[in-house]
Design a protein around this motif. Structure first.
Motif, PDB file in Angstrom:
ATOM      1  N   ILE A 189      14.143  29.717  53.197  1.00  0.00           N
ATOM      2  CA  ILE A 189      14.886  30.143  54.385  1.00  0.00           C
ATOM      3  C   ILE A 189      15.930  31.189  54.000  1.00  0.00           C
ATOM      4  CG2 ILE A 189      16.629  29.355  56.061  1.00  0.00           C
ATOM      5  CD1 ILE A 189      14.987  26.763  56.353  1.00  0.00           C
ATOM      6  N   ASP A 190      16.609  30.954  52.900  1.00  0.00           N
ATOM      7  CA  ASP A 190      17.635  31.864  52.399  1.00  0.00           C
ATOM      8  C   ASP A 190      17.040  33.260  52.156  1.00  0.00           C
ATOM      9  OD1 ASP A 190      19.889  32.877  51.280  1.00  0.00           O
ATOM     10  OD2 ASP A 190      20.105  31.334  49.752  1.00  0.00           O
ATOM     11  N   ARG A 191      15.887  33.293  51.514  1.00  0.00           N
ATOM     12  CA  ARG A 191      15.262  34.561  51.175  1.00  0.00           C
ATOM     13  C   ARG A 191      14.781  35.295  52.440  1.00  0.00           C
ATOM     14  NH1 ARG A 191      10.063  35.618  50.090  1.00  0.00           N
ATOM     15  NH2 ARG A 191       9.515  33.457  49.670  1.00  0.00           N
ATOM     16  N   ILE A 192      14.159  34.549  53.344  1.00  0.00           N
ATOM     17  CA  ILE A 192      13.656  35.167  54.582  1.00  0.00           C
ATOM     18  C   ILE A 192      14.821  35.683  55.413  1.00  0.00           C
ATOM     19  CG2 ILE A 192      12.552  34.629  56.788  1.00  0.00           C
ATOM     20  CD1 ILE A 192      10.726  32.732  55.072  1.00  0.00           C
ATOM     21  N   ASN A 193      15.889  34.901  55.451  1.00  0.00           N
ATOM     22  CA  ASN A 193      17.084  35.328  56.179  1.00  0.00           C
ATOM     23  C   ASN A 193      17.612  36.647  55.618  1.00  0.00           C
ATOM     24  OD1 ASN A 193      20.370  34.971  55.744  1.00  0.00           O
ATOM     25  ND2 ASN A 193      19.681  34.758  57.848  1.00  0.00           N
ATOM     26  N   ALA A 194      17.667  36.746  54.302  1.00  0.00           N
ATOM     27  CA  ALA A 194      18.194  37.964  53.672  1.00  0.00           C
ATOM     28  C   ALA A 194      17.247  39.142  53.883  1.00  0.00           C
ATOM     29  CB  ALA A 194      18.422  37.714  52.181  1.00  0.00           C
ATOM     30  N   GLU A 195      15.959  38.890  53.843  1.00  0.00           N
ATOM     31  CA  GLU A 195      14.985  39.986  53.908  1.00  0.00           C
ATOM     32  C   GLU A 195      14.712  40.474  55.324  1.00  0.00           C
ATOM     33  OE1 GLU A 195      12.398  38.666  49.972  1.00  0.00           O
ATOM     34  OE2 GLU A 195      11.468  38.583  51.950  1.00  0.00           O
ATOM     35  N   THR A 196      14.807  39.588  56.307  1.00  0.00           N
ATOM     36  CA  THR A 196      14.322  39.941  57.646  1.00  0.00           C
ATOM     37  C   THR A 196      15.412  39.997  58.708  1.00  0.00           C
ATOM     38  OG1 THR A 196      13.911  37.666  58.306  1.00  0.00           O
ATOM     39  CG2 THR A 196      12.116  38.811  57.165  1.00  0.00           C
ATOM     40  N   GLU A 197      16.658  39.612  58.359  1.00  0.00           N
ATOM     41  CA  GLU A 197      17.722  39.615  59.373  1.00  0.00           C
ATOM     42  C   GLU A 197      17.475  38.576  60.466  1.00  0.00           C
ATOM     43  OE1 GLU A 197      20.487  42.425  60.516  1.00  0.00           O
ATOM     44  OE2 GLU A 197      20.872  41.471  58.601  1.00  0.00           O
ATOM     45  N   THR A 198      16.557  37.649  60.236  1.00  0.00           N
ATOM     46  CA  THR A 198      16.375  36.562  61.197  1.00  0.00           C
ATOM     47  C   THR A 198      17.603  35.661  61.131  1.00  0.00           C
ATOM     48  OG1 THR A 198      14.035  36.607  60.649  1.00  0.00           O
ATOM     49  CG2 THR A 198      14.811  34.700  61.895  1.00  0.00           C
ATOM     50  N   CYS A 199      18.130  35.310  62.288  1.00  0.00           N
ATOM     51  CA  CYS A 199      19.271  34.392  62.350  1.00  0.00           C
ATOM     52  C   CYS A 199      18.756  32.952  62.314  1.00  0.00           C
ATOM     53  CB  CYS A 199      20.033  34.639  63.657  1.00  0.00           C
ATOM     54  SG  CYS A 199      21.382  33.506  63.975  1.00  0.00           S
ATOM     55  N   PHE A 200      19.313  32.137  61.422  1.00  0.00           N
ATOM     56  CA  PHE A 200      18.927  30.728  61.329  1.00  0.00           C
ATOM     57  C   PHE A 200      20.118  29.839  61.693  1.00  0.00           C
ATOM     58  CE2 PHE A 200      14.763  30.422  59.217  1.00  0.00           C
ATOM     59  CZ  PHE A 200      14.578  31.718  58.776  1.00  0.00           C
ATOM     60  N   LEU A 201      19.861  28.849  62.532  1.00  0.00           N
ATOM     61  CA  LEU A 201      20.832  27.780  62.785  1.00  0.00           C
ATOM     62  C   LEU A 201      20.146  26.477  62.389  1.00  0.00           C
ATOM     63  CD1 LEU A 201      23.594  26.857  63.884  1.00  0.00           C
ATOM     64  CD2 LEU A 201      22.538  26.685  66.147  1.00  0.00           C
ATOM     65  N   ILE A 202      20.740  25.789  61.407  1.00  0.00           N
ATOM     66  CA  ILE A 202      20.072  24.660  60.769  1.00  0.00           C
ATOM     67  C   ILE A 202      20.927  23.411  60.887  1.00  0.00           C
ATOM     68  CG2 ILE A 202      19.122  23.827  58.577  1.00  0.00           C
ATOM     69  CD1 ILE A 202      19.106  26.736  57.612  1.00  0.00           C
ATOM     70  N   SER A 203      20.463  22.410  61.614  1.00  0.00           N
ATOM     71  CA  SER A 203      21.210  21.156  61.616  1.00  0.00           C
ATOM     72  C   SER A 203      20.821  20.362  60.376  1.00  0.00           C
ATOM     73  CB  SER A 203      20.928  20.352  62.887  1.00  0.00           C
ATOM     74  OG  SER A 203      19.749  19.598  62.758  1.00  0.00           O
ATOM     75  N   THR A 204      21.811  19.760  59.758  1.00  0.00           N
ATOM     76  CA  THR A 204      21.523  19.038  58.515  1.00  0.00           C
ATOM     77  C   THR A 204      22.628  18.045  58.182  1.00  0.00           C
ATOM     78  OG1 THR A 204      20.957  19.290  56.181  1.00  0.00           O
ATOM     79  CG2 THR A 204      22.605  20.806  57.043  1.00  0.00           C
ATOM     80  N   HIS A 205      22.250  17.001  57.471  1.00  0.00           N
ATOM     81  CA  HIS A 205      23.221  16.058  56.900  1.00  0.00           C
ATOM     82  C   HIS A 205      23.338  16.285  55.398  1.00  0.00           C
ATOM     83  CE1 HIS A 205      23.707  13.542  60.416  1.00  0.00           C
ATOM     84  NE2 HIS A 205      22.408  13.563  60.597  1.00  0.00           N
ATOM     85  N   ASP A 206      22.592  17.254  54.898  1.00  0.00           N
ATOM     86  CA  ASP A 206      22.429  17.415  53.455  1.00  0.00           C
ATOM     87  C   ASP A 206      23.429  18.446  52.930  1.00  0.00           C
ATOM     88  OD1 ASP A 206      21.574  18.169  50.909  1.00  0.00           O
ATOM     89  OD2 ASP A 206      19.447  18.020  51.420  1.00  0.00           O
ATOM     90  N   GLU A 207      24.338  18.006  52.084  1.00  0.00           N
ATOM     91  CA  GLU A 207      25.385  18.919  51.589  1.00  0.00           C
ATOM     92  C   GLU A 207      24.828  20.037  50.715  1.00  0.00           C
ATOM     93  OE1 GLU A 207      28.487  16.622  49.832  1.00  0.00           O
ATOM     94  OE2 GLU A 207      29.008  15.686  51.755  1.00  0.00           O
TER      95      GLU A 207
END
Ligand code: ADP
Ligand code: MG
Length: 232
Positions: A189-207
């Motif tokens: 997700i990190d790589r795709i976000n950096a490469e494509t400018e796709t905005c990600f909103l991720i709900s998580t309990h994982d630190e």
């Protein structure tokens, strides 16, 4: 700053009527910019899934405004919202929701094929490129049952990207994965976000996951607050 990708103002959501009425979101203000990578935190039951479902236009708020890419999604009809969703929003859920009888490639193509009512060579090419990008070039023909949990979730990420959405909403995408698979999915997700400018909103309990996001917001008592990174 340029126009945000999406803008939410004074959003409220209640479920039920009368004495059974429960207000889950009580005045949410949120702007997300293009290319952001944001973690949505908050205890279980705080309304994370409800907020993601509203942002995904799968649920209407009780009141408040929601605008994305210049479209007023609160005023829009169901047909307009459906069309907007297909063109602009991708989803990743805790459980992969892949179709069991389809191959990895066919699952990735689904958002485009379902929309067009047929498969095209261009869709196959795009889906194959996405499977390459998520490290599963050699799994194109595999059905979900023949893949690991982490691999299935990477197929789900590829599927979410099929229509080149501006926004991907991920609801506890690593909640069902072991540590290594969760980290692999987050790295992806990190790589795709950096490469494509796709905005990600991720709900998580994982630190581990939230620490890798560039911004953290937290739902508490129906309102959003900025969450500081957990000290290492
Ligand atoms: N369709 C629904 N009908 C009634 N209550 C709901 C519905 N969806 C969610 N809720 C309630 O809203 C609250 C927030 O749920 P949810 O958004 O799933 O929280 P989270 O994802 O943070 O765990 C919970 O109390 C839940 O029971
Ligand atoms: Mg939830």
């Amino acid at each position: 700053m340029s126009e945000p990708l999406l803008s939410v103002r004074d959003l409220e959501k209640s479920f039920g009527e009368g004495e059974a009425r429960a207000t889950v979101l009580r005045g949410i203000d949120l702007d997300l910019q293009r290319g952001e990578l944001t973690a949505l935190l908050g205890p279980s039951g705080s309304g994370k899934s409800t907020l993601l479902t509203i942002l995904g236009t799968l649920l209407r708020p009780t009141s408040g405004s929601y605008t994305m890419l210049g479209t007023d999604l609160t005023a829009a009809s169901e047909a307009e919202r459906t069309r907007f969703r297909r063109e602009n929003i991708g989803f990743v859920f805790q459980f992969h929701h892949l179709l069991p009888d389809l191959s990895a490639l066919e699952n990735v193509m689904m958002p485009s094929a379902a929309q067009a009512g047929r498969e095209t060579a261009a869709m196959r090419t795009r889906a194959a490129e996405l499977l390459d990008a998520v490290g599963l070039a050699d799994r194109r023909k595999y059905r979900p049952a023949a893949m690991s949990g982490g691999q299935r979730q990477r197929v789900a990420v590829a599927r979410a990207l099929m229509n080149r959405p501006a926004l991907v909403l991920a609801d506890e995408p690593t909640g069902n994965l072991d540590r290594q698979s969760a980290d692999d999915v987050m790295a992806l997700i990190d790589r795709i976000n950096a490469e494509t400018e796709t905005c990600f909103l991720i709900s998580t309990h994982d630190e581990h996951i939230s620490a890798r996001c560039r911004r953290r917001i937290e739902l508490l008592d129906g309102r959003l607050a900025r969450a500081e990174p957990t000290p290492a």
